[in-house]
Design an enzyme around this catalytic site. Structure first.
Site, PDB file in Angstrom:
ATOM      1  N   HIS A  99      -6.227 -10.374  -2.149  1.00 15.12           N
ATOM      2  CA  HIS A  99      -5.113 -10.292  -1.221  1.00 15.12           C
ATOM      3  C   HIS A  99      -5.000  -8.892  -0.642  1.00 15.12           C
ATOM      4  CE1 HIS A  99      -3.453  -9.421  -5.231  1.00 15.12           C
ATOM      5  NE2 HIS A  99      -2.483  -8.737  -4.652  1.00 15.12           N
ATOM      6  N   HIS A 101      -2.168  -6.297   1.012  1.00 18.81           N
ATOM      7  CA  HIS A 101      -0.764  -5.977   1.241  1.00 18.81           C
ATOM      8  C   HIS A 101      -0.679  -5.351   2.633  1.00 18.81           C
ATOM      9  CE1 HIS A 101       0.685  -6.313  -2.992  1.00 18.81           C
ATOM     10  NE2 HIS A 101      -0.596  -6.100  -3.240  1.00 18.81           N
TER      11      HIS A 101
END
Length: 140
Positions: A99, A101
């Site tokens: 992932h 951010h």
């Protein structure tokens, strides 16, 4: 992956506040935000981290992150954006599904921007820098 929290979000088994979704990626709001508008971008195909994600999914995630950064600056009035990836537990990765951010940054202070990164730039040792460069260039 049945035990992956992000895979459960993709499957609709866990709630998320989605902001962008396409065939390869999902972007949703971080429930522990570092700033106003902090969101996460994930590939829909499970990859544990940066070293495992395929180039097409990585490119798709970067494209979605770029769009989120643009929206944060245009729609939230962010003055800048940090794009952060944590790869491995030693680098603060806590969910082992790749992932990014996307963290909007605001010059007007902590009421919208509470992110404080631990790194403070300082000059490095030139010899150590050269040694690392050789190793990273496969010239060790």
């Amino acid at each position: 992956m049945t035990d992956c929290i992000f895979c459960k979000i993709i499957a609709g088994d866990l709630p998320a506040t989605k902001v962008i979704e396409d065939e390869q990626t999902l972007a949703f709001m971080d429930i522990n935000p570092g700033s106003h508008g902090h969101a996460l971008v994930i590939p829909k195909a499970h990859s544990k981290d940066l070293t495992a994600i395929g180039p097409d999914d990585l490119a798709a995630c970067l494209s979605t992150a770029q769009e989120l950064a643009r929206r944060a600056m245009e729609n939230l009035g962010a003055d800048g954006v940090n794009l952060i990836n944590c790869c491995g537990a030693a680098a603060w990765q806590t969910v082992f599904h790749f992932h990014l951010h996307v963290v909007p940054r605001y010059a007007d202070g902590p009421h919208r921007d509470g992110l404080q990164l631990p790194w403070v730039p300082a000059p490095g040792d030139p010899g150590e820098i050269a040694d690392a460069a050789r190793a990273l260039s496969n010239g060790d």
